[in-house]
Write a protein that holds these residues in place. Structure first.
Motif, PDB file in Angstrom:
ATOM      1  N   ASP A  31     -24.583   4.982  21.880  1.00  0.00           N
ATOM      2  CA  ASP A  31     -25.257   5.580  20.802  1.00  0.00           C
ATOM      3  C   ASP A  31     -26.264   4.600  20.271  1.00  0.00           C
ATOM      4  OD1 ASP A  31     -23.483   7.713  21.091  1.00  0.00           O
ATOM      5  OD2 ASP A  31     -22.077   7.225  19.527  1.00  0.00           O
ATOM      6  N   ALA A  32     -26.092   3.496  20.199  1.00  0.00           N
ATOM      7  CA  ALA A  32     -27.144   2.430  19.625  1.00  0.00           C
ATOM      8  C   ALA A  32     -28.108   2.382  20.572  1.00  0.00           C
ATOM      9  CB  ALA A  32     -26.604   1.115  19.382  1.00  0.00           C
ATOM     10  N   VAL A  33     -27.856   2.286  21.962  1.00  0.00           N
ATOM     11  CA  VAL A  33     -28.885   2.254  22.910  1.00  0.00           C
ATOM     12  C   VAL A  33     -29.873   3.336  22.904  1.00  0.00           C
ATOM     13  CG1 VAL A  33     -29.408   1.905  25.393  1.00  0.00           C
ATOM     14  CG2 VAL A  33     -27.720   0.534  24.314  1.00  0.00           C
ATOM     15  N   ALA A  34     -29.143   4.453  23.120  1.00  0.00           N
ATOM     16  CA  ALA A  34     -29.737   6.122  23.132  1.00  0.00           C
ATOM     17  C   ALA A  34     -30.825   6.329  22.034  1.00  0.00           C
ATOM     18  CB  ALA A  34     -28.863   7.183  23.243  1.00  0.00           C
ATOM     19  N   ALA A  35     -30.448   5.948  20.763  1.00  0.00           N
ATOM     20  CA  ALA A  35     -31.224   5.980  19.296  1.00  0.00           C
ATOM     21  C   ALA A  35     -32.440   5.055  19.466  1.00  0.00           C
ATOM     22  CB  ALA A  35     -30.156   5.652  18.272  1.00  0.00           C
ATOM     23  N   PHE A  36     -32.100   3.780  20.049  1.00  0.00           N
ATOM     24  CA  PHE A  36     -33.420   2.836  20.227  1.00  0.00           C
ATOM     25  C   PHE A  36     -34.310   3.217  21.239  1.00  0.00           C
ATOM     26  CE2 PHE A  36     -35.355  -0.912  21.861  1.00  0.00           C
ATOM     27  CZ  PHE A  36     -35.927  -1.235  20.749  1.00  0.00           C
ATOM     28  N   VAL A  37     -33.969   3.704  22.346  1.00  0.00           N
ATOM     29  CA  VAL A  37     -34.587   4.089  23.458  1.00  0.00           C
ATOM     30  C   VAL A  37     -35.537   5.184  22.985  1.00  0.00           C
ATOM     31  CG1 VAL A  37     -34.739   4.839  25.914  1.00  0.00           C
ATOM     32  CG2 VAL A  37     -33.238   3.124  25.355  1.00  0.00           C
ATOM     33  N   ALA A  38     -34.871   6.200  22.263  1.00  0.00           N
ATOM     34  CA  ALA A  38     -35.664   7.317  21.761  1.00  0.00           C
ATOM     35  C   ALA A  38     -36.646   6.924  20.996  1.00  0.00           C
ATOM     36  CB  ALA A  38     -34.709   8.488  21.358  1.00  0.00           C
ATOM     37  N   GLU A  39     -36.442   6.139  20.216  1.00  0.00           N
ATOM     38  CA  GLU A  39     -37.406   5.572  19.086  1.00  0.00           C
ATOM     39  C   GLU A  39     -38.469   4.840  19.696  1.00  0.00           C
ATOM     40  OE1 GLU A  39     -37.520   2.366  15.645  1.00  0.00           O
ATOM     41  OE2 GLU A  39     -35.734   3.719  15.839  1.00  0.00           O
ATOM     42  N   ALA A  88     -39.974   4.246  28.975  1.00  0.00           N
ATOM     43  CA  ALA A  88     -40.226   5.268  30.334  1.00  0.00           C
ATOM     44  C   ALA A  88     -39.358   4.925  31.435  1.00  0.00           C
ATOM     45  CB  ALA A  88     -41.727   5.453  30.467  1.00  0.00           C
ATOM     46  N   TYR A  89     -38.782   3.589  31.473  1.00  0.00           N
ATOM     47  CA  TYR A  89     -38.096   3.294  32.635  1.00  0.00           C
ATOM     48  C   TYR A  89     -36.604   3.635  32.406  1.00  0.00           C
ATOM     49  CZ  TYR A  89     -37.210  -0.998  29.978  1.00  0.00           C
ATOM     50  OH  TYR A  89     -37.193  -1.892  29.053  1.00  0.00           O
ATOM     51  N   PRO A  90     -35.650   3.694  33.500  1.00  0.00           N
ATOM     52  CA  PRO A  90     -34.352   4.131  33.704  1.00  0.00           C
ATOM     53  C   PRO A  90     -33.479   3.077  32.752  1.00  0.00           C
ATOM     54  CG  PRO A  90     -34.972   3.698  35.783  1.00  0.00           C
ATOM     55  CD  PRO A  90     -36.417   3.421  35.160  1.00  0.00           C
ATOM     56  N   ILE A  91     -32.609   3.518  31.918  1.00  0.00           N
ATOM     57  CA  ILE A  91     -31.624   2.484  31.245  1.00  0.00           C
ATOM     58  C   ILE A  91     -30.148   3.071  31.668  1.00  0.00           C
ATOM     59  CG2 ILE A  91     -30.745   1.699  28.723  1.00  0.00           C
ATOM     60  CD1 ILE A  91     -33.700   0.955  29.253  1.00  0.00           C
ATOM     61  N   VAL A  92     -29.345   2.029  31.830  1.00  0.00           N
ATOM     62  CA  VAL A  92     -27.882   2.372  32.118  1.00  0.00           C
ATOM     63  C   VAL A  92     -27.063   1.436  31.122  1.00  0.00           C
ATOM     64  CG1 VAL A  92     -28.126   2.781  34.776  1.00  0.00           C
ATOM     65  CG2 VAL A  92     -27.660   0.355  33.821  1.00  0.00           C
ATOM     66  N   VAL A  93     -26.062   1.945  30.813  1.00  0.00           N
ATOM     67  CA  VAL A  93     -25.030   1.443  29.804  1.00  0.00           C
ATOM     68  C   VAL A  93     -23.761   1.304  30.316  1.00  0.00           C
ATOM     69  CG1 VAL A  93     -24.354   1.600  27.231  1.00  0.00           C
ATOM     70  CG2 VAL A  93     -26.582   2.663  28.030  1.00  0.00           C
ATOM     71  N   PRO A  94     -23.414   0.247  30.943  1.00  0.00           N
ATOM     72  CA  PRO A  94     -21.922   0.215  31.469  1.00  0.00           C
ATOM     73  C   PRO A  94     -20.930  -0.371  30.287  1.00  0.00           C
ATOM     74  CG  PRO A  94     -23.187  -1.893  31.742  1.00  0.00           C
ATOM     75  CD  PRO A  94     -24.332  -0.926  31.178  1.00  0.00           C
ATOM     76  N   GLU A  95     -19.910   0.051  30.780  1.00  0.00           N
ATOM     77  CA  GLU A  95     -18.794  -0.551  29.746  1.00  0.00           C
ATOM     78  C   GLU A  95     -18.643  -1.787  29.831  1.00  0.00           C
ATOM     79  OE1 GLU A  95     -15.743  -2.185  31.125  1.00  0.00           O
ATOM     80  OE2 GLU A  95     -14.977  -2.016  28.806  1.00  0.00           O
ATOM     81  N   ALA A  96     -18.500  -2.481  28.647  1.00  0.00           N
ATOM     82  CA  ALA A  96     -18.722  -3.713  28.301  1.00  0.00           C
ATOM     83  C   ALA A  96     -18.234  -4.569  29.113  1.00  0.00           C
ATOM     84  CB  ALA A  96     -18.179  -4.062  26.966  1.00  0.00           C
ATOM     85  N   LEU A  97     -17.022  -4.623  29.554  1.00  0.00           N
ATOM     86  CA  LEU A  97     -16.567  -5.589  30.743  1.00  0.00           C
ATOM     87  C   LEU A  97     -17.082  -5.592  32.033  1.00  0.00           C
ATOM     88  CD1 LEU A  97     -14.214  -7.993  31.245  1.00  0.00           C
ATOM     89  CD2 LEU A  97     -12.724  -5.955  31.632  1.00  0.00           C
ATOM     90  N   ALA A  98     -17.384  -4.207  32.319  1.00  0.00           N
ATOM     91  CA  ALA A  98     -18.374  -3.886  33.699  1.00  0.00           C
ATOM     92  C   ALA A  98     -19.515  -4.567  33.622  1.00  0.00           C
ATOM     93  CB  ALA A  98     -18.019  -2.786  34.029  1.00  0.00           C
ATOM     94  N   GLY A  99     -20.431  -4.125  32.469  1.00  0.00           N
ATOM     95  CA  GLY A  99     -21.887  -4.960  32.479  1.00  0.00           C
ATOM     96  C   GLY A  99     -21.646  -6.389  32.410  1.00  0.00           C
ATOM     97  N   MET A 100     -20.741  -7.163  31.445  1.00  0.00           N
ATOM     98  CA  MET A 100     -20.785  -8.713  31.612  1.00  0.00           C
ATOM     99  C   MET A 100     -20.032  -9.028  33.185  1.00  0.00           C
ATOM    100  SD  MET A 100     -21.731  -9.506  28.656  1.00  0.00           S
ATOM    101  CE  MET A 100     -21.382 -11.374  28.721  1.00  0.00           C
ATOM    102  N   ARG A 101     -19.411  -8.506  33.747  1.00  0.00           N
ATOM    103  CA  ARG A 101     -19.002  -8.798  35.075  1.00  0.00           C
ATOM    104  C   ARG A 101     -20.272  -8.830  35.898  1.00  0.00           C
ATOM    105  NH1 ARG A 101     -14.486  -5.395  36.229  1.00  0.00           N
ATOM    106  NH2 ARG A 101     -13.065  -6.333  34.926  1.00  0.00           N
ATOM    107  N   TYR A 102     -21.050  -7.912  35.838  1.00  0.00           N
ATOM    108  CA  TYR A 102     -22.306  -7.555  36.790  1.00  0.00           C
ATOM    109  C   TYR A 102     -23.335  -8.618  36.424  1.00  0.00           C
ATOM    110  CZ  TYR A 102     -26.082  -5.462  39.485  1.00  0.00           C
ATOM    111  OH  TYR A 102     -27.022  -5.277  40.340  1.00  0.00           O
TER     112      TYR A 102
END
Length: 182
Positions: A112-120, A124-138
């Motif tokens: 939700d924080a990411v979507a609000a920030f990106v909209a504001e 124009a580039y793609p944004i992905v939002v992984p689950e916290a642990l999966a993102g940190m692992r990657y």
């Protein structure tokens, strides 16, 4: 204490608890990351793929952009240097997108924080939002076991890691000319 101050204190406490819990979960799982994995060792190797939800909820992967130069930028809404570099990354996408470049933002934050920030900001580039642990692992699999943000990985058209940058990217650093479009 007035209501505003109370809300700020309560928000800070909740953020602290969430951050501590996420850190504990990530620390407990970190043992699965090979200790020899570091950024320099990854140069020239195939970039590991991911499959994370985009802001629209649809899954995205690195291979969705096969054949393109990919600039993978790890960031968060609470990271000041991350936010400062986003306009330069957006300009890079707009300038070189037609020549075969794709910037991919991997937000290590709440959707939700990411979507609000990106909209504001109007990114124009793609944004992905992984689950916290999966993102940190990657992030760790891309050579950043310490979790430092911002962190950017440049992947060539063949899918190999070409360069890695820790810290804020700046347009005046010659970002555009440092990308090799083969």
């Amino acid at each position: 204490m007035n209501r505003t101050a109370l809300a700020i204190v309560a928000g800070a406490l909740l953020a602290g608890v969430f951050g501590y819990q996420a850190g504990q979960r990530w620390q407990a799982d970190r043992v699965t990351v090979p200790p020899a994995l570091d950024a320099e060792a990854l140069i020239g190797t195939p970039a590991p793929d991911f499959r994370f939800p985009g802001l629209d909820g649809e899954p995205r992967s690195l291979t969705d952009y096969e054949g393109k130069v990919r600039v993978i930028n790890f960031w968060a809404t609470w990271c000041a240097p991350c936010l400062r570099e986003m306009p330069a990354l957006d300009a890079l996408q707009q300038t070189l997108g037609e020549r075969g470049l794709t910037v991919i933002g991997i937000a290590l934050d709440e959707p939700d924080a990411v979507a609000a920030f990106v909209a504001e900001l109007g990114v124009a580039y793609p944004i992905v939002v992984p689950e916290a642990l999966a993102g940190m692992r990657y992030l760790s699999n891309m050579g950043n076991a310490a979790g430092v943000l911002p962190y950017t990985v440049f992947v060539d058209r063949e899918g190999r890691i070409d360069a890695i940058r820790i810290g804020e990217l700046k347009a005046e650093d010659g970002l555009e000319t440092s990308i090799r479009l083969l």
